[in-house]
Write a protein that holds these residues in place. Structure first.
Motif, short mmCIF file in Angstrom:
data_model
loop_
_atom_site.label_atom_id
_atom_site.label_comp_id
_atom_site.label_asym_id
_atom_site.label_seq_id
_atom_site.Cartn_x
_atom_site.Cartn_y
_atom_site.Cartn_z
N ALA A 312 0.84 -1.20 0.00
CA ALA A 312 0.00 0.00 0.00
C ALA A 312 0.87 1.25 0.00
CB ALA A 312 -0.91 -0.01 1.21
N ASP A 313 0.29 2.34 -0.51
CA ASP A 313 1.03 3.60 -0.58
C ASP A 313 1.29 4.21 0.79
OD1 ASP A 313 1.32 3.61 -3.33
OD2 ASP A 313 -0.55 4.67 -3.67
N GLY A 314 0.44 3.90 1.77
CA GLY A 314 0.60 4.49 3.09
C GLY A 314 0.36 3.46 4.17
N PRO A 315 0.47 3.86 5.42
CA PRO A 315 0.23 2.94 6.54
C PRO A 315 -1.19 2.35 6.48
CG PRO A 315 1.26 4.96 7.31
CD PRO A 315 0.86 5.21 5.90
N THR A 316 -1.29 1.07 6.78
CA THR A 316 -2.59 0.39 6.71
C THR A 316 -3.10 -0.05 8.08
OG1 THR A 316 -1.50 -1.74 6.39
CG2 THR A 316 -2.07 -0.49 4.40
N GLY A 317 -2.36 0.24 9.14
CA GLY A 317 -2.73 -0.24 10.46
C GLY A 317 -4.11 0.20 10.89
N ASP A 318 -4.44 1.48 10.69
CA ASP A 318 -5.75 1.98 11.09
C ASP A 318 -6.87 1.30 10.30
OD1 ASP A 318 -4.62 3.65 12.94
OD2 ASP A 318 -4.68 5.44 11.67
N ALA A 319 -6.63 1.08 9.00
CA ALA A 319 -7.64 0.45 8.16
C ALA A 319 -7.91 -0.98 8.60
CB ALA A 319 -7.20 0.47 6.69
N LEU A 320 -6.85 -1.74 8.90
CA LEU A 320 -7.03 -3.13 9.34
C LEU A 320 -7.67 -3.18 10.73
CD1 LEU A 320 -3.71 -4.81 8.13
CD2 LEU A 320 -5.98 -5.01 7.11
N ALA A 321 -7.27 -2.28 11.61
CA ALA A 321 -7.84 -2.27 12.97
C ALA A 321 -9.33 -1.95 12.93
CB ALA A 321 -7.09 -1.27 13.84
N ALA A 322 -9.71 -0.93 12.16
CA ALA A 322 -11.12 -0.56 12.07
C ALA A 322 -11.94 -1.66 11.40
CB ALA A 322 -11.27 0.75 11.29
N SER A 323 -11.36 -2.32 10.39
CA SER A 323 -12.06 -3.40 9.71
C SER A 323 -12.23 -4.61 10.60
CB SER A 323 -11.30 -3.78 8.43
OG SER A 323 -11.24 -2.69 7.53
N SER A 324 -11.23 -4.89 11.42
CA SER A 324 -11.34 -5.98 12.38
C SER A 324 -12.48 -5.71 13.36
CB SER A 324 -10.02 -6.14 13.15
OG SER A 324 -10.16 -7.03 14.23
N ALA A 325 -12.60 -4.48 13.82
CA ALA A 325 -13.64 -4.13 14.79
C ALA A 325 -15.04 -4.30 14.23
CB ALA A 325 -13.43 -2.69 15.27
N CYS A 326 -15.22 -4.20 12.90
CA CYS A 326 -16.56 -4.36 12.33
C CYS A 326 -16.75 -5.76 11.74
CB CYS A 326 -16.85 -3.27 11.29
SG CYS A 326 -16.00 -3.43 9.73
#
Length: 358
Positions: A312-326
């Motif tokens: 990915a072009d940028g950090p993906t940690g927030d995207a994976l964390a938020a997706s895990s929560a839903c």
């Protein structure tokens, strides 16, 4: 792959360091090379603001390795001030590069992308008396406590490789006394032994969740076992007609065919997941890029996170964390990278419903 298995790590309070050390051919100076590689990553982390307790935890974890293990196997680690949160072998291909990230959430897209290439195979090397059964995970070093290539001697009685049918298996020659009776008895023994093997495979598959059941060994043994398989195992069964376990050459031939079976499964899975993404895209139910995925996930809209082959072009940690929560899952697909040159490469999501995103 369900992101929920990574949820405790993804939701752990940050900031934290994520470290990737690729596997490389080990040499005589493997220990020195490993230390130098870690030192270079450590210096980058320190420059990015990594705390001394987190760096010290990583120092301690890497010092405990046998000389050259990192060089040969690769490694992924996540650490914060509380200590090391993840420490796994990372079977990345040469050329993926060492990397270190200091961020609020762990940067696990490279780790997850590698895990998505895994194929779980239950192997049964059969004959008319029973089978040798083993579990193999190809393309991933195990992270769930299951031993790869763990071989079991199967027997209904639990002590030998033979099934519970007992008696002789070979059919009687013509002219043999009571020919039809002995032939019928031999058929019964083969049937019972095959049923015992199939029952064991059903239990093992329930625990292991294989993508494929490979039936190897004699033609008669494979045929008999296949006839006794429950429907859900019959659907994923594949015959391996090369090799076996009788010697090293036979083991090598079998391993080569199992690799071919696994690669075919990966290819079909990639094609299916790519087609599913393209269908959702045509319906306006996809978003692209780390920020858009995270935004959609916070609204509960993400059904599936889709990772491309490129980083990915940028950090993906927030995207994976938020997706895990839903409750989202994650898959690998051929994303149309050329259409997205504005910082949205490498990660996308299929949505449950359309939502506005930044």
């Amino acid at each position: 792959m369900e992101l929920t298995r990574l949820r405790p790590l993804l939701e752990h309070p940050g900031p934290m360091a994520t470290v990737y050390l690729e596997n490389r051919p080990p040499g005589e100076d493997a220990g020195t090379q490993s230390r130098l590689r870690w030192q270079a990553v450590r210096e980058r982390l320190e420059a990015d603001g990594a705390t001394l307790p987190a760096l010290a935890a990583l120092d301690s974890a890497l010092r405990q390795d046998p000389v050259g293990e990192i060089q040969a196997d690769g490694r992924v680690l996540v650490a914060c001030d509380d200590g090391v949160l993840l420490d796994e072998h990372w079977d990345a291909s040469l050329g993926s590069g060492d990397a270190g990230y200091w961020s609020d959430a762990p940067q696990l897209d490279r780790y997850v992308r590698e895990a998505l290439t895994a194929v779980r195979v239950l192997v049964a090397v059969t004959d008319q008396q029973g089978a040798r059964v083993r579990q193999e995970i190809l393309g991933e070093l195990v992270t769930d406590g299951t031993e790869p290539a763990a071989e079991q001697q199967f027997s209904a009685a639990g002590s030998t490789v033979e099934g519970s049918g007992g008696g002789r298996v070979h059919k009687a020659r013509r002219g043999y006394l009571s020919h039809k009776h002995n032939q019928r008895r031999a058929d019964e023994v083969v049937h019972q032994n095959a049923a015992d093997v199939a029952e064991h495979l059903a239990v093992a598959a329930g625990r292991f969740r294989p993508d494929a059941l490979v039936l190897a060994g004699t033609v008669q043994g494979r045929t008999a076992v296949r006839a006794e398989l429950p429907e859900h195992l019959a659907r994923i069964s594949v015959d391996a007609d090369r090799g076996g376990v009788q010697d090293d050459a036979a083991e090598a031939a079998l391993a080569e065919q199992i690799d071919e079976i696994a690669e075919a499964l990966r290819s079909r899975r990639l094609d299916a997941d790519t087609d599913a993404f393209e269908l959702a895209r045509s319906q306006g139910l996809t978003v692209r890029g780390p920020g858009a995925v995270a935004d959609a996930a916070r609204q509960g809209a993400v059904s599936t996170v889709v990772l491309g082959h490129e980083a990915a072009d940028g950090p993906t940690g927030d995207a994976l964390a938020a997706s895990s929560a839903c409750g989202a899952e994650v898959k690998l697909a051929d994303l149309p990278e050329g259409d997205y040159a504005d910082g949205r490469r490498g990660i996308a999501a299929v949505l449950r419903f359309a939502v506005p995103t930044a």
